[in-house]
Design a protein around this motif. Structure first.
Motif, mmCIF file in Angstrom:
data_model
loop_
_atom_site.group_PDB
_atom_site.id
_atom_site.type_symbol
_atom_site.label_atom_id
_atom_site.label_comp_id
_atom_site.label_asym_id
_atom_site.label_seq_id
_atom_site.Cartn_x
_atom_site.Cartn_y
_atom_site.Cartn_z
ATOM 1 N N VAL A 1 1.175 -0.599 -0.179
ATOM 2 C CA VAL A 1 0.470 0.359 0.228
ATOM 3 C C VAL A 1 1.130 1.455 0.119
ATOM 4 N N GLY A 2 1.534 0.914 0.761
ATOM 5 C CA GLY A 2 2.152 2.471 0.937
ATOM 6 C C GLY A 2 2.893 2.738 -0.354
ATOM 7 N N ARG A 3 4.419 1.915 -0.902
ATOM 8 C CA ARG A 3 4.376 2.133 -1.812
ATOM 9 C C ARG A 3 3.644 2.132 -2.955
ATOM 10 N N THR A 4 2.866 1.679 -3.234
ATOM 11 C CA THR A 4 1.264 2.275 -4.495
ATOM 12 C C THR A 4 1.195 3.901 -3.886
ATOM 13 N N GLN A 5 1.098 4.007 -2.750
ATOM 14 C CA GLN A 5 0.485 5.331 -2.670
ATOM 15 C C GLN A 5 1.945 6.895 -3.217
ATOM 16 N N ALA A 6 2.986 6.198 -2.403
ATOM 17 C CA ALA A 6 3.735 6.918 -3.107
ATOM 18 C C ALA A 6 4.327 7.287 -4.757
ATOM 19 N N LEU A 7 4.204 5.946 -5.381
ATOM 20 C CA LEU A 7 4.462 6.215 -6.920
ATOM 21 C C LEU A 7 3.596 7.222 -6.677
ATOM 22 N N ALA A 8 2.210 6.699 -6.635
ATOM 23 C CA ALA A 8 0.731 7.569 -7.246
ATOM 24 C C ALA A 8 1.803 9.357 -7.166
ATOM 25 N N PHE A 9 1.615 9.053 -6.039
ATOM 26 C CA PHE A 9 2.651 11.184 -5.738
ATOM 27 C C PHE A 9 3.842 10.912 -6.668
ATOM 28 N N VAL A 10 4.276 10.371 -6.803
ATOM 29 C CA VAL A 10 6.021 11.013 -7.900
ATOM 30 C C VAL A 10 5.196 10.986 -8.975
ATOM 31 N N VAL A 11 3.873 10.281 -10.073
ATOM 32 C CA VAL A 11 3.476 10.029 -11.464
ATOM 33 C C VAL A 11 3.226 11.679 -11.382
ATOM 34 N N SER A 12 2.117 12.182 -9.875
ATOM 35 C CA SER A 12 1.110 13.294 -10.013
ATOM 36 C C SER A 12 2.600 14.446 -10.152
ATOM 37 N N ALA A 13 3.334 14.151 -9.119
ATOM 38 C CA ALA A 13 4.335 15.584 -9.494
ATOM 39 C C ALA A 13 5.151 16.060 -11.119
ATOM 40 N N GLY A 14 5.570 14.304 -11.438
ATOM 41 C CA GLY A 14 6.094 14.640 -12.854
ATOM 42 C C GLY A 14 5.247 14.934 -13.787
ATOM 43 N N CYS A 15 3.989 15.144 -13.539
ATOM 44 C CA CYS A 15 2.831 15.655 -14.445
ATOM 45 C C CYS A 15 3.097 17.147 -14.072
ATOM 46 N N ALA A 16 2.747 17.230 -12.612
ATOM 47 C CA ALA A 16 2.963 19.025 -12.446
ATOM 48 C C ALA A 16 3.938 19.519 -12.453
ATOM 49 N N GLY A 17 5.266 18.753 -13.284
ATOM 50 C CA GLY A 17 6.190 19.656 -13.459
ATOM 51 C C GLY A 17 6.084 19.892 -15.088
ATOM 52 N N LEU A 18 5.980 19.066 -15.547
ATOM 53 C CA LEU A 18 5.662 19.541 -16.837
ATOM 54 C C LEU A 18 4.535 19.987 -17.126
ATOM 55 N N GLY A 19 3.094 20.389 -16.724
ATOM 56 C CA GLY A 19 2.649 21.173 -16.765
ATOM 57 C C GLY A 19 3.339 23.091 -16.631
ATOM 58 N N GLY A 20 4.315 22.898 -15.113
ATOM 59 C CA GLY A 20 4.997 23.997 -14.845
ATOM 60 C C GLY A 20 6.123 24.350 -15.689
ATOM 61 N N GLY A 21 7.094 23.346 -16.363
ATOM 62 C CA GLY A 21 7.418 23.524 -17.030
ATOM 63 C C GLY A 21 7.304 24.358 -18.402
ATOM 64 N N LEU A 22 5.811 23.972 -18.918
ATOM 65 C CA LEU A 22 5.269 24.602 -20.364
ATOM 66 C C LEU A 22 4.533 26.049 -20.317
ATOM 67 N N LEU A 23 4.381 25.816 -18.185
ATOM 68 C CA LEU A 23 3.877 27.397 -18.702
ATOM 69 C C LEU A 23 5.209 28.266 -18.807
ATOM 70 N N ALA A 24 6.066 27.843 -17.659
ATOM 71 C CA ALA A 24 7.061 28.888 -18.280
ATOM 72 C C ALA A 24 7.402 29.451 -19.412
ATOM 73 N N VAL A 25 7.286 28.163 -20.272
ATOM 74 C CA VAL A 25 7.836 28.470 -22.026
ATOM 75 C C VAL A 25 6.466 28.947 -22.349
ATOM 76 N N VAL A 26 5.210 29.263 -22.347
ATOM 77 C CA VAL A 26 3.935 30.086 -22.868
ATOM 78 C C VAL A 26 4.388 31.350 -22.409
ATOM 79 N N SER A 27 4.370 31.424 -21.231
ATOM 80 C CA SER A 27 4.308 32.860 -20.289
ATOM 81 C C SER A 27 5.582 33.657 -20.404
ATOM 82 N N GLN A 28 6.602 32.783 -21.093
ATOM 83 C CA GLN A 28 8.210 33.044 -21.267
ATOM 84 C C GLN A 28 8.724 33.534 -19.605
#
Length: 349
Positions: free
Chosen positions: A214-241
């Motif tokens: 259970v603990g590892r599954t929940q931690a991996l879900a957080f890592v996946v969510s964080a990676g998607c947020a990081g991509l969204g933030g990187g795109l925000l910086a590129v689009v808004s410059q």
């Protein structure tokens, strides 16, 4: 049996790939006919979708609440900004690095999440969301302070022509990344790991007794969510410059969580509804403020008030969000066909 499972997986991959390609062609056509402002809106919706889709997996599929998605977007934005402005990295490797760095930041958060529940988890992620953007002021030489890091525009490649609009190119970049996120998370949700997430969400004790960690599954879900947020933030910086702390205040994290709930918790299509809401709501609030000549303080807080009203209305009408309401309406329309056929048969008899 293994051959059948493999065939089903290949079918799912091919079906999702075809769906993504079809969506890409439609979006490419749309970007070619709409004006520059609408292309910027599409780009904005695309990077919001990346963050919302990750939060959908975390909250909807694994049942964990996070108020730190906006702060994770800041990690991705600053990683992209530093690599492009200071190290002169190309765009694609910078975005990949943003995903990797943010995923690494998500590891300790995921470890904490696997040990915390309910308000305690929300409190930890809330503190993360409040404290992380303040680092820009603590290290102004690295992060640029309140002004942030200014990025040069992402120049369109030469083969597209010298007159190719910058806004369309930024929309293409963001939409391609959003489609990659859609493809990856769709297959993740429909994989064995996705079933494990839902099993842990529904009953942790039963999942543990079934052999799931259970603990590892929940931690991996957080890592996946964080990676998607990081991509969204990187795109925000590129689009808004620009990568600046003002773009990643607590309101962003609250808006992302609200968008996921209103759109439809646990649904990738619901994340699309949520991203559309995040793009359109500021324009609506500005129009309302201008129509009623509201003061700056009122107009500044108006989006939060509208979020609350929309959230209450959505929960009353459609407890499962907009996408849940669409499914319910579609199901009712689908049921009317057999009912009409039965009624016609009874009349004929």
């Amino acid at each position: 049996m293994n051959a059948l499972i493999g065939a089903l997986r290949r079918h799912s991959l091919l079906r999702s790939a075809a769906m993504v390609i079809a969506c890409g062609l439609v979006l490419a056509l749309i970007t070619s006919v709409v004006p520059a402002y609408n292309n910027l809106q599409l780009a904005t919706g695309a990077y919001y979708f990346a963050a919302l889709a990750g939060l959908t997996v975390l909250a909807g599929q694994s049942g964990q609440i996070s108020l730190g998605q906006g702060a994770l977007m800041a990690v991705g934005a600053y990683t992209t900004g530093l690599l492009i402005t200071r190290e002169h990295w190309p765009l694609v490797p910078s975005l990949v690095a943003a995903v990797a760095v943010t995923s690494a930041v998500g590891i300790p958060l995921g470890a904490a999440a696997s040990r915390l529940r309910g308000p305690y988890l929300a409190g930890v992620t809330l503190a993360f969301a409040v404290g992380l953007p303040a680092l820009a002021d603590k290290f102004p030489g690295t992060f640029g302070g309140e002004n942030g890091l200014a990025l040069n525009p992402a120049t369109p490649p030469s083969f597209l022509g010298s007159n190719f609009p910058l806004e369309r190119w930024e929309a293409w970049i963001a939409l391609i990344c959003a489609l990659i996120v859609l493809f990856a998370l769709y297959n993740l949700i429909h994989s064995g790991f996705g079933r494990s997430l839902r099993a842990v969400r529904d009953d942790e004790i039963a999942a543990s007794l079934s052999g799931l960690r259970v603990g590892r599954t929940q931690a991996l879900a957080f890592v996946v969510s964080a990676g998607c947020a990081g991509l969204g933030g990187g795109l925000l910086a590129v689009v808004s410059q620009l990568a600046a702390p003002g773009a990643f205040q607590l309101q962003l994290s609250l808006s992302l969580l609200t968008g996921v709930v209103i759109g439809g918790l646990g649904s990738l299509v619901g994340a699309i509804w949520g991203s559309a809401l995040l793009v359109l709501l500021p324009n609506w609030s500005n129009d309302i403020a201008n129509s009623f000549s509201l003061s700056n303080n009122v107009s500044h807080n108006l989006p939060l008030a509208i979020y609350g009203v929309v959230l209450i209305g959505a929960m009353l009408l459609w407890p499962s969000g907009i996408q849940g309401g669409v499914r319910a309406v579609w199901g009712r329309l689908g049921d009317r066909g057999p009912q009409r056929l039965r009624a016609a048969g009874a009349t004929d008899a």
